[in-house]
Motif scaffolding. Sequence first.
Motif, PDB file in Angstrom:
ATOM      1  N   PHE A 150       2.947  -7.926  -4.255  1.00  0.00           N
ATOM      2  CA  PHE A 150       2.640  -7.619  -5.644  1.00  0.00           C
ATOM      3  C   PHE A 150       1.985  -8.850  -6.241  1.00  0.00           C
ATOM      4  CE2 PHE A 150       4.282  -7.952 -10.100  1.00  0.00           C
ATOM      5  CZ  PHE A 150       3.355  -7.082 -10.650  1.00  0.00           C
ATOM      6  N   VAL A 191       5.828  -2.265  -0.532  1.00  0.00           N
ATOM      7  CA  VAL A 191       4.694  -3.059  -1.018  1.00  0.00           C
ATOM      8  C   VAL A 191       4.682  -4.392  -0.273  1.00  0.00           C
ATOM      9  CG1 VAL A 191       3.664  -4.176  -3.037  1.00  0.00           C
ATOM     10  CG2 VAL A 191       4.790  -1.947  -3.276  1.00  0.00           C
ATOM     11  N   PHE A 208      -1.283  -4.117  -6.302  1.00  0.00           N
ATOM     12  CA  PHE A 208      -0.275  -3.789  -5.309  1.00  0.00           C
ATOM     13  C   PHE A 208      -0.955  -3.661  -3.959  1.00  0.00           C
ATOM     14  CE2 PHE A 208       1.088  -2.112  -9.371  1.00  0.00           C
ATOM     15  CZ  PHE A 208       2.430  -2.427  -9.447  1.00  0.00           C
TER      16      PHE A 208
END
Length: 352
Positions: free
Chosen positions: A195, A192, A336
């Motif tokens: 976030f 990711v 995300f």
Amino acid sequence: MKRLLVLFLLALQAGADTGFAPFGTPSNEISKISDLIQQFQKSVGELPPEIRRVAVYQIKADPKEVRLGTIRYIQAQVEDVLSKEAHRAVVNSPELRNLRVVSTDTSLTVSNSLPSLEDLSRLALKLDVDAFVEGACTRSADNDLMLTIRIFRSRTGELVWTGNFVSGPNRRDAAFQDLDFAVSVPFLMLPVDAFNTRDKSTAGTTLVTTFAGAVTVSEPMTPDHKLTFSLTAGYSHLALIGATDTTSAPGINMVTLGVEILGVFFRKQDPRDGYWLGTYLGYQESIPLKQSQHFGSLRFGYRTKPTRHFSLGFGVMVHAYGYNLADAPDLGSESFDMNRVGYEINFLHYTF
């Protein structure tokens, strides 16, 4: 009179050598024969690879149950499959075309005029044949057409392969006999880039699988099982790791649907025992349960099936779209921003 009947039966079998369906055979019978040959075609990938040259010795049958011309037609189709699908050299010899008709007051049977293993062994040396093919065709009380094919070594008589095929009313429950069913526990790592919450953005996190399960249905696309097509459906829970202590670590629950084509590079002698190395290419649609959109991924990687039931694999996922996931509007403001490349490991894949 009996001698005339014998000559008539031999004329029928000779007329069937052309490879076309024998004259007078009903259309439903031709359909059953086609079904039997297709079943045999799908099973020839299991033939021992060291058997390279074969000859069809005989197809036994009772003319009262199966037309003599039909038997010769089936034999021609078996030879065609062995040559074109199994890639074996099929040897034809006049000695193997010598039929004899044994008649009694109640029945007629047809067999080859080389009944002994010694005769076949001498012929095998002459023709340089690795194995002979022997079959039997019968009919059940329910009008099923049944074909048994055996392959035995020409010099020792050792049985190396056998197949049993049925076409007719009792095959209706065999529609899924060519399918493989499997369950697996895939493990995903989806980096990711960020976030995002209402207050801040955290980088350097990763979504990893904490719980997952999938069901796969596969079917061979080629008789030698070198190409396989699969459909997969599953469920995964991914947890966010690498976030700061002050940030909650939410997860994603999602349903997955996918298709895949597997190609085998190095196969084992028996395809049912698995393969040493293969590569797969597929597509997976991931549907998060609380996020406002789903995302699709192209998948490719390598897989091995070292045993009859267990497989191992590693691959890469490239997200084609939807890799920016956000909560549905009524659930919050978390999102995300996933990297477009993820990774998958499949170390618990069990085929029944």
